[in-house]
Write a protein that holds these residues in place. Structure first.
Motif, mmCIF file in Angstrom:
data_model
loop_
_atom_site.group_PDB
_atom_site.id
_atom_site.type_symbol
_atom_site.label_atom_id
_atom_site.label_comp_id
_atom_site.label_asym_id
_atom_site.label_seq_id
_atom_site.Cartn_x
_atom_site.Cartn_y
_atom_site.Cartn_z
ATOM 1 N N ALA A 72 -65.258 -98.606 31.123
ATOM 2 C CA ALA A 72 -64.111 -99.228 31.792
ATOM 3 C C ALA A 72 -64.452 -99.551 33.238
ATOM 4 O O ALA A 72 -64.071 -100.615 33.753
ATOM 5 N N GLN A 73 -65.188 -98.651 33.902
ATOM 6 C CA GLN A 73 -65.590 -98.887 35.287
ATOM 7 C C GLN A 73 -66.517 -100.091 35.381
ATOM 8 O O GLN A 73 -66.408 -100.905 36.304
ATOM 9 N N THR A 74 -67.433 -100.219 34.434
ATOM 10 C CA THR A 74 -68.355 -101.360 34.423
ATOM 11 C C THR A 74 -67.590 -102.681 34.320
ATOM 12 O O THR A 74 -67.884 -103.651 35.032
ATOM 13 N N ILE A 75 -66.619 -102.727 33.423
ATOM 14 C CA ILE A 75 -65.836 -103.950 33.229
ATOM 15 C C ILE A 75 -64.972 -104.237 34.448
ATOM 16 O O ILE A 75 -64.888 -105.377 34.907
ATOM 17 N N LEU A 76 -64.345 -103.197 35.010
ATOM 18 C CA LEU A 76 -63.517 -103.382 36.204
ATOM 19 C C LEU A 76 -64.358 -103.877 37.370
ATOM 20 O O LEU A 76 -63.950 -104.784 38.101
ATOM 21 N N SER A 77 -65.549 -103.318 37.536
ATOM 22 C CA SER A 77 -66.421 -103.740 38.625
ATOM 23 C C SER A 77 -66.814 -105.208 38.484
ATOM 24 O O SER A 77 -66.830 -105.958 39.473
ATOM 25 N N ALA A 78 -67.121 -105.621 37.260
ATOM 26 C CA ALA A 78 -67.464 -107.028 37.019
ATOM 27 C C ALA A 78 -66.281 -107.929 37.330
ATOM 28 O O ALA A 78 -66.445 -109.037 37.861
ATOM 29 N N ALA A 79 -65.085 -107.448 37.007
ATOM 30 C CA ALA A 79 -63.883 -108.260 37.244
ATOM 31 C C ALA A 79 -63.600 -108.410 38.735
ATOM 32 O O ALA A 79 -63.383 -109.522 39.236
ATOM 33 N N VAL A 80 -63.603 -107.307 39.484
ATOM 34 C CA VAL A 80 -63.235 -107.400 40.899
ATOM 35 C C VAL A 80 -64.310 -108.092 41.719
ATOM 36 O O VAL A 80 -64.034 -108.595 42.820
ATOM 37 N N ALA A 81 -65.542 -108.153 41.218
ATOM 38 C CA ALA A 81 -66.608 -108.850 41.938
ATOM 39 C C ALA A 81 -66.376 -110.352 41.947
ATOM 40 O O ALA A 81 -66.954 -111.071 42.781
ATOM 41 N N GLY A 82 -65.544 -110.836 41.038
ATOM 42 C CA GLY A 82 -65.291 -112.271 40.945
ATOM 43 C C GLY A 82 -64.239 -112.753 41.932
ATOM 44 O O GLY A 82 -63.706 -111.991 42.738
ATOM 45 N N ARG A 83 -63.957 -114.041 41.858
ATOM 46 C CA ARG A 83 -62.923 -114.660 42.696
ATOM 47 C C ARG A 83 -61.741 -115.011 41.801
ATOM 48 O O ARG A 83 -61.925 -115.511 40.682
ATOM 49 N N TRP A 84 -60.547 -114.798 42.333
ATOM 50 C CA TRP A 84 -59.324 -115.003 41.549
ATOM 51 C C TRP A 84 -58.381 -115.933 42.296
ATOM 52 O O TRP A 84 -58.129 -115.748 43.492
ATOM 53 N N VAL A 85 -57.896 -116.944 41.600
ATOM 54 C CA VAL A 85 -56.973 -117.908 42.204
ATOM 55 C C VAL A 85 -55.717 -117.209 42.680
ATOM 56 O O VAL A 85 -55.154 -117.520 43.723
ATOM 57 N N SER A 86 -55.259 -116.233 41.904
ATOM 58 C CA SER A 86 -54.058 -115.464 42.229
ATOM 59 C C SER A 86 -54.357 -113.990 42.002
ATOM 60 O O SER A 86 -55.113 -113.630 41.098
ATOM 61 N N GLY A 87 -53.745 -113.130 42.819
ATOM 62 C CA GLY A 87 -53.910 -111.699 42.622
ATOM 63 C C GLY A 87 -53.441 -111.255 41.254
ATOM 64 O O GLY A 87 -53.983 -110.314 40.668
ATOM 65 N N ARG A 88 -52.426 -111.914 40.736
ATOM 66 C CA ARG A 88 -51.900 -111.588 39.412
ATOM 67 C C ARG A 88 -52.915 -111.891 38.313
ATOM 68 O O ARG A 88 -52.874 -111.288 37.239
ATOM 69 N N ASP A 89 -53.823 -112.831 38.573
ATOM 70 C CA ASP A 89 -54.800 -113.206 37.554
ATOM 71 C C ASP A 89 -55.702 -112.037 37.178
ATOM 72 O O ASP A 89 -56.132 -111.925 36.031
ATOM 73 N N LEU A 90 -56.010 -111.179 38.136
ATOM 74 C CA LEU A 90 -56.866 -110.033 37.836
ATOM 75 C C LEU A 90 -56.182 -109.096 36.851
ATOM 76 O O LEU A 90 -56.797 -108.649 35.878
ATOM 77 N N ALA A 91 -54.901 -108.796 37.084
ATOM 78 C CA ALA A 91 -54.161 -107.938 36.156
ATOM 79 C C ALA A 91 -54.049 -108.599 34.785
ATOM 80 O O ALA A 91 -54.206 -107.937 33.751
ATOM 81 N N ASP A 92 -53.805 -109.909 34.767
ATOM 82 C CA ASP A 92 -53.718 -110.625 33.489
ATOM 83 C C ASP A 92 -55.050 -110.568 32.749
ATOM 84 O O ASP A 92 -55.089 -110.418 31.521
ATOM 85 N N ALA A 93 -56.142 -110.680 33.505
ATOM 86 C CA ALA A 93 -57.472 -110.632 32.885
ATOM 87 C C ALA A 93 -57.737 -109.259 32.280
ATOM 88 O O ALA A 93 -58.253 -109.153 31.160
ATOM 89 N N LEU A 94 -57.376 -108.206 32.994
ATOM 90 C CA LEU A 94 -57.591 -106.856 32.467
ATOM 91 C C LEU A 94 -56.719 -106.603 31.242
ATOM 92 O O LEU A 94 -57.140 -105.915 30.306
ATOM 93 N N ASP A 95 -55.532 -107.167 31.228
ATOM 94 C CA ASP A 95 -54.668 -107.089 30.043
ATOM 95 C C ASP A 95 -55.370 -107.754 28.863
ATOM 96 O O ASP A 95 -55.471 -107.182 27.765
ATOM 97 N N GLN A 96 -55.861 -108.969 29.075
ATOM 98 C CA GLN A 96 -56.558 -109.681 28.006
ATOM 99 C C GLN A 96 -57.802 -108.917 27.548
ATOM 100 O O GLN A 96 -58.070 -108.801 26.339
ATOM 101 N N LEU A 97 -58.547 -108.382 28.486
ATOM 102 C CA LEU A 97 -59.748 -107.626 28.143
ATOM 103 C C LEU A 97 -59.401 -106.358 27.360
ATOM 104 O O LEU A 97 -60.167 -105.926 26.497
ATOM 105 N N SER A 98 -58.243 -105.765 27.659
ATOM 106 C CA SER A 98 -57.828 -104.568 26.922
ATOM 107 C C SER A 98 -57.611 -104.884 25.451
ATOM 108 O O SER A 98 -57.975 -104.098 24.569
ATOM 109 N N VAL A 99 -57.023 -106.042 25.185
ATOM 110 C CA VAL A 99 -56.810 -106.470 23.796
ATOM 111 C C VAL A 99 -58.154 -106.758 23.126
ATOM 112 O O VAL A 99 -58.403 -106.337 21.988
ATOM 113 N N GLU A 100 -59.031 -107.463 23.829
ATOM 114 C CA GLU A 100 -60.346 -107.785 23.277
ATOM 115 C C GLU A 100 -61.149 -106.520 22.992
ATOM 116 O O GLU A 100 -61.923 -106.479 22.034
#
Length: 265
Positions: A72-100
Protein backbone atom coordinates in the motif's frame (compact mmCIF):
# COMPACT_ATOMS: atom_id res chain seq x y z
CA UNK A 1 -9.79 12.39 -14.93
CA UNK A 2 -7.97 14.82 -17.16
CA UNK A 3 -4.41 15.39 -18.33
CA UNK A 4 -1.81 15.13 -15.60
CA UNK A 5 -4.20 13.34 -13.21
CA UNK A 6 -4.82 10.58 -15.74
CA UNK A 7 -1.08 10.15 -16.28
CA UNK A 8 -0.47 10.02 -12.52
CA UNK A 9 -3.19 7.41 -12.11
CA UNK A 10 -1.57 5.31 -14.84
CA UNK A 11 1.77 5.39 -12.99
CA UNK A 12 0.07 4.36 -9.74
CA UNK A 13 -1.63 1.52 -11.62
CA UNK A 14 1.79 0.39 -12.80
CA UNK A 15 2.89 0.36 -9.15
CA UNK A 16 -0.15 -1.76 -8.27
CA UNK A 17 0.77 -4.20 -11.04
CA UNK A 18 4.24 -4.55 -9.56
CA UNK A 19 3.32 -5.48 -5.97
CA UNK A 20 2.03 -8.66 -4.39
CA UNK A 21 -1.69 -8.05 -3.93
CA UNK A 22 -2.97 -9.15 -0.54
CA UNK A 23 -6.56 -9.62 0.55
CA UNK A 24 -6.56 -6.41 2.58
CA UNK A 25 -4.76 -4.13 0.11
CA UNK A 26 -7.95 -2.71 -1.39
CA UNK A 27 -9.34 -1.81 2.04
CA UNK A 28 -6.07 -0.06 2.95
CA UNK A 29 -6.10 2.11 -0.17
CA UNK A 30 -9.75 2.96 0.36
CA UNK A 31 -9.07 4.00 3.96
CA UNK A 32 -6.40 6.44 2.73
CA UNK A 33 -8.86 7.84 0.17
CA UNK A 34 -11.41 8.39 2.94
CA UNK A 35 -8.78 10.06 5.12
CA UNK A 36 -7.96 12.48 2.30
CA UNK A 37 -11.67 13.20 1.79
CA UNK A 38 -11.94 14.46 5.35
CA UNK A 39 -8.59 16.24 5.65
CA UNK A 40 -8.17 19.11 3.23
CA UNK A 41 -4.79 20.21 4.57
CA UNK A 42 -3.33 16.74 4.09
CA UNK A 43 -4.86 16.48 0.64
CA UNK A 44 -3.33 19.80 -0.37
CA UNK A 45 0.07 18.90 1.07
CA UNK A 46 0.22 15.64 -0.91
CA UNK A 47 -0.90 17.26 -4.19
CA UNK A 48 0.85 20.63 -3.93
CA UNK A 49 2.27 21.34 -7.42
CA UNK A 50 4.93 23.54 -5.79
CA UNK A 51 6.46 20.52 -4.06
CA UNK A 52 8.65 18.01 -5.83
CA UNK A 53 7.52 14.42 -6.22
CA UNK A 54 10.33 13.31 -3.92
CA UNK A 55 9.23 15.74 -1.20
CA UNK A 56 5.63 14.54 -1.36
CA UNK A 57 6.72 10.91 -1.36
CA UNK A 58 8.86 11.52 1.73
CA UNK A 59 5.91 13.18 3.47
CA UNK A 60 3.64 10.23 2.65
CA UNK A 61 6.22 7.81 4.03
CA UNK A 62 6.56 9.83 7.24
CA UNK A 63 2.80 9.92 7.74
CA UNK A 64 1.86 6.36 6.78
CA UNK A 65 4.92 4.19 7.38
CA UNK A 66 4.02 1.43 9.82
CA UNK A 67 0.30 2.25 9.50
CA UNK A 68 -0.27 0.61 6.13
CA UNK A 69 1.39 -2.38 4.46
CA UNK A 70 4.49 -2.13 2.28
CA UNK A 71 2.49 -2.73 -0.96
CA UNK A 72 0.00 0.00 0.00
CA UNK A 73 2.88 2.36 0.80
CA UNK A 74 4.49 1.64 -2.58
CA UNK A 75 1.27 2.47 -4.43
CA UNK A 76 0.62 5.59 -2.33
CA UNK A 77 4.16 6.82 -2.93
CA UNK A 78 3.77 6.36 -6.68
CA UNK A 79 0.48 8.25 -6.56
CA UNK A 80 1.66 11.27 -4.56
CA UNK A 81 4.81 11.57 -6.68
CA UNK A 82 2.59 12.50 -9.61
CA UNK A 83 0.81 15.73 -10.51
CA UNK A 84 -2.92 16.10 -9.96
CA UNK A 85 -5.25 18.59 -11.63
CA UNK A 86 -7.35 18.65 -8.46
CA UNK A 87 -6.61 17.58 -4.90
CA UNK A 88 -9.76 15.47 -5.04
CA UNK A 89 -8.31 13.52 -7.97
CA UNK A 90 -5.77 11.83 -5.70
CA UNK A 91 -8.50 10.50 -3.39
CA UNK A 92 -10.55 9.40 -6.41
CA UNK A 93 -7.50 7.61 -7.82
CA UNK A 94 -6.87 5.75 -4.56
CA UNK A 95 -10.55 4.76 -4.49
CA UNK A 96 -10.25 3.37 -8.02
CA UNK A 97 -6.99 1.61 -7.17
CA UNK A 98 -8.64 0.03 -4.12
CA UNK A 99 -11.25 -1.56 -6.37
CA UNK A 100 -8.61 -2.70 -8.86
CA UNK A 101 -6.67 -4.26 -5.98
CA UNK A 102 -9.69 -6.30 -4.86
CA UNK A 103 -10.34 -7.36 -8.45
CA UNK A 104 -6.68 -8.33 -8.87
CA UNK A 105 -6.82 -10.38 -5.68
CA UNK A 106 -9.95 -12.22 -6.90
CA UNK A 107 -8.19 -12.86 -10.21
CA UNK A 108 -5.17 -14.25 -8.37
CA UNK A 109 -7.48 -16.60 -6.49
CA UNK A 110 -9.04 -17.64 -9.83
CA UNK A 111 -12.36 -16.18 -8.75
CA UNK A 112 -12.69 -13.33 -11.23
CA UNK A 113 -15.60 -14.97 -13.09
CA UNK A 114 -17.36 -15.56 -9.77
CA UNK A 115 -16.79 -11.95 -8.70
CA UNK A 116 -18.16 -10.56 -11.96
CA UNK A 117 -21.24 -12.74 -11.78
CA UNK A 118 -21.95 -11.92 -8.13
CA UNK A 119 -21.53 -8.18 -8.64
CA UNK A 120 -23.92 -8.27 -11.57
CA UNK A 121 -26.54 -10.33 -9.77
CA UNK A 122 -26.36 -8.16 -6.65
CA UNK A 123 -26.75 -5.05 -8.78
CA UNK A 124 -29.88 -6.55 -10.36
CA UNK A 125 -31.35 -7.61 -7.01
CA UNK A 126 -30.89 -4.17 -5.44
CA UNK A 127 -32.26 -2.45 -8.54
CA UNK A 128 -35.36 -4.64 -8.47
CA UNK A 129 -35.95 -4.32 -4.71
CA UNK A 130 -36.97 -0.67 -4.33
CA UNK A 131 -37.13 -0.75 -0.52
CA UNK A 132 -33.66 -2.30 -0.23
CA UNK A 133 -32.25 0.19 -2.72
CA UNK A 134 -33.74 3.09 -0.77
CA UNK A 135 -32.25 1.88 2.51
CA UNK A 136 -28.79 1.34 1.04
CA UNK A 137 -28.84 4.83 -0.48
CA UNK A 138 -30.38 6.67 2.50
CA UNK A 139 -27.72 9.07 3.82
CA UNK A 140 -29.80 9.56 6.98
CA UNK A 141 -28.96 5.96 7.96
CA UNK A 142 -25.44 5.50 9.34
CA UNK A 143 -22.97 3.97 6.91
CA UNK A 144 -22.16 1.20 9.39
CA UNK A 145 -25.85 0.26 9.67
CA UNK A 146 -26.20 0.09 5.89
CA UNK A 147 -23.02 -1.96 5.62
CA UNK A 148 -24.38 -4.38 8.22
CA UNK A 149 -27.51 -4.71 6.10
CA UNK A 150 -25.60 -5.63 2.94
CA UNK A 151 -23.24 -7.87 4.92
CA UNK A 152 -26.21 -9.78 6.34
CA UNK A 153 -27.69 -10.13 2.87
CA UNK A 154 -24.49 -11.60 1.41
CA UNK A 155 -22.88 -13.47 4.29
CA UNK A 156 -22.35 -17.11 3.35
CA UNK A 157 -23.77 -16.47 -0.12
CA UNK A 158 -21.00 -14.55 -1.86
CA UNK A 159 -17.21 -14.48 -2.12
CA UNK A 160 -15.50 -12.27 0.51
CA UNK A 161 -14.25 -9.95 -2.26
CA UNK A 162 -17.83 -9.37 -3.38
CA UNK A 163 -18.87 -8.63 0.20
CA UNK A 164 -16.01 -6.14 0.65
CA UNK A 165 -16.86 -4.31 -2.54
CA UNK A 166 -20.58 -4.24 -1.73
CA UNK A 167 -19.86 -2.77 1.71
CA UNK A 168 -17.62 -0.17 0.04
CA UNK A 169 -20.38 0.67 -2.45
CA UNK A 170 -22.64 1.53 0.48
CA UNK A 171 -20.11 4.15 1.56
CA UNK A 172 -19.85 5.36 -2.01
CA UNK A 173 -17.76 8.54 -1.50
CA UNK A 174 -20.58 10.58 -3.02
CA UNK A 175 -21.80 8.00 -5.53
CA UNK A 176 -24.98 6.02 -5.06
CA UNK A 177 -24.89 2.26 -4.54
CA UNK A 178 -25.89 1.43 -8.13
CA UNK A 179 -23.27 3.74 -9.61
CA UNK A 180 -20.54 2.23 -7.46
CA UNK A 181 -21.56 -1.33 -8.26
CA UNK A 182 -21.49 -0.69 -12.00
CA UNK A 183 -18.05 0.89 -11.77
CA UNK A 184 -16.86 -2.24 -9.97
CA UNK A 185 -18.22 -4.41 -12.79
CA UNK A 186 -16.32 -2.27 -15.29
CA UNK A 187 -13.13 -2.72 -13.25
CA UNK A 188 -13.62 -6.48 -13.21
CA UNK A 189 -14.17 -6.53 -16.98
CA UNK A 190 -11.11 -4.33 -17.52
CA UNK A 191 -9.00 -6.87 -15.62
CA UNK A 192 -9.51 -9.27 -18.51
CA UNK A 193 -9.29 -6.44 -21.08
CA UNK A 194 -12.98 -6.82 -21.80
CA UNK A 195 -15.96 -4.53 -22.03
CA UNK A 196 -19.32 -5.18 -20.39
CA UNK A 197 -22.31 -5.56 -22.69
CA UNK A 198 -25.70 -5.53 -20.98
CA UNK A 199 -27.92 -7.74 -23.14
CA UNK A 200 -31.71 -7.67 -22.81
CA UNK A 201 -33.65 -10.55 -24.33
CA UNK A 202 -37.17 -11.93 -24.02
CA UNK A 203 -35.96 -15.45 -23.13
CA UNK A 204 -32.75 -16.85 -21.66
CA UNK A 205 -29.91 -17.40 -24.16
CA UNK A 206 -28.27 -20.77 -24.54
CA UNK A 207 -24.54 -21.05 -23.91
CA UNK A 208 -23.96 -21.37 -27.67
CA UNK A 209 -25.98 -18.20 -28.32
CA UNK A 210 -24.03 -16.32 -25.66
CA UNK A 211 -20.74 -17.45 -27.20
CA UNK A 212 -21.81 -16.39 -30.71
CA UNK A 213 -23.08 -13.00 -29.55
CA UNK A 214 -19.90 -12.31 -27.55
CA UNK A 215 -17.79 -13.26 -30.60
CA UNK A 216 -19.79 -10.97 -32.93
CA UNK A 217 -19.55 -8.03 -30.52
CA UNK A 218 -15.87 -8.75 -29.93
CA UNK A 219 -15.17 -8.51 -33.66
CA UNK A 220 -17.21 -5.31 -33.94
CA UNK A 221 -15.48 -3.55 -31.03
CA UNK A 222 -12.04 -5.10 -31.39
CA UNK A 223 -11.82 -6.42 -27.82
CA UNK A 224 -13.21 -9.13 -25.58
CA UNK A 225 -16.79 -8.62 -24.47
CA UNK A 226 -18.26 -9.76 -21.16
CA UNK A 227 -22.01 -10.39 -21.45
CA UNK A 228 -24.44 -9.58 -18.65
CA UNK A 229 -27.76 -11.05 -19.82
CA UNK A 230 -31.10 -9.75 -18.52
CA UNK A 231 -34.31 -11.57 -19.40
CA UNK A 232 -36.87 -8.83 -20.05
CA UNK A 233 -40.24 -9.81 -21.61
CA UNK A 234 -40.84 -6.19 -22.65
CA UNK A 235 -38.32 -6.53 -25.47
CA UNK A 236 -40.87 -8.89 -27.15
CA UNK A 237 -38.19 -10.50 -29.34
CA UNK A 238 -34.69 -9.87 -30.63
CA UNK A 239 -31.83 -8.41 -28.62
CA UNK A 240 -30.97 -5.03 -27.12
CA UNK A 241 -27.30 -4.48 -26.31
CA UNK A 242 -25.90 -1.61 -24.24
CA UNK A 243 -22.12 -1.11 -24.27
CA UNK A 244 -21.11 2.06 -22.47
CA UNK A 245 -23.03 4.90 -24.12
CA UNK A 246 -23.83 2.86 -27.24
CA UNK A 247 -27.10 1.03 -27.80
CA UNK A 248 -27.78 -1.66 -30.40
CA UNK A 249 -31.53 -2.21 -30.38
CA UNK A 250 -32.69 -5.08 -32.57
CA UNK A 251 -35.83 -5.87 -30.61
CA UNK A 252 -39.27 -6.28 -32.12
CA UNK A 253 -40.56 -3.67 -29.68
CA UNK A 254 -38.08 -1.13 -31.07
CA UNK A 255 -39.07 -1.92 -34.65
CA UNK A 256 -42.77 -1.53 -33.77
CA UNK A 257 -42.07 1.81 -32.11
CA UNK A 258 -40.17 2.98 -35.20
CA UNK A 259 -43.05 1.87 -37.47
CA UNK A 260 -45.55 3.75 -35.33
CA UNK A 261 -43.43 6.93 -35.48
CA UNK A 262 -43.27 6.70 -39.28
CA UNK A 263 -47.02 6.24 -39.54
CA UNK A 264 -47.65 9.13 -37.16
CA UNK A 265 -45.11 11.34 -38.94
Amino acid sequence: MRGASRESLARAQEALAGVTVTEGLGAELFSVAKLLDGNGSLRRALTDPGRSGATKTELAEQLFSGKISAPAQTILSAAVAGRWVSGRDLADALDQLSVEADVAYADGQRKLDELEDELFRLDRVVTAERQLNDKLSDRNIAVTARQELIHGLLQGKADPATVRLAERAVDGRGRNFAGSMRSYQVAAAARRSASIATVRVAAELSEAERTRLAAVLGRQYGRDIQLNVIVDPSVVGGVRVDIGDEVIDGTIAARLDEAQRRIAG
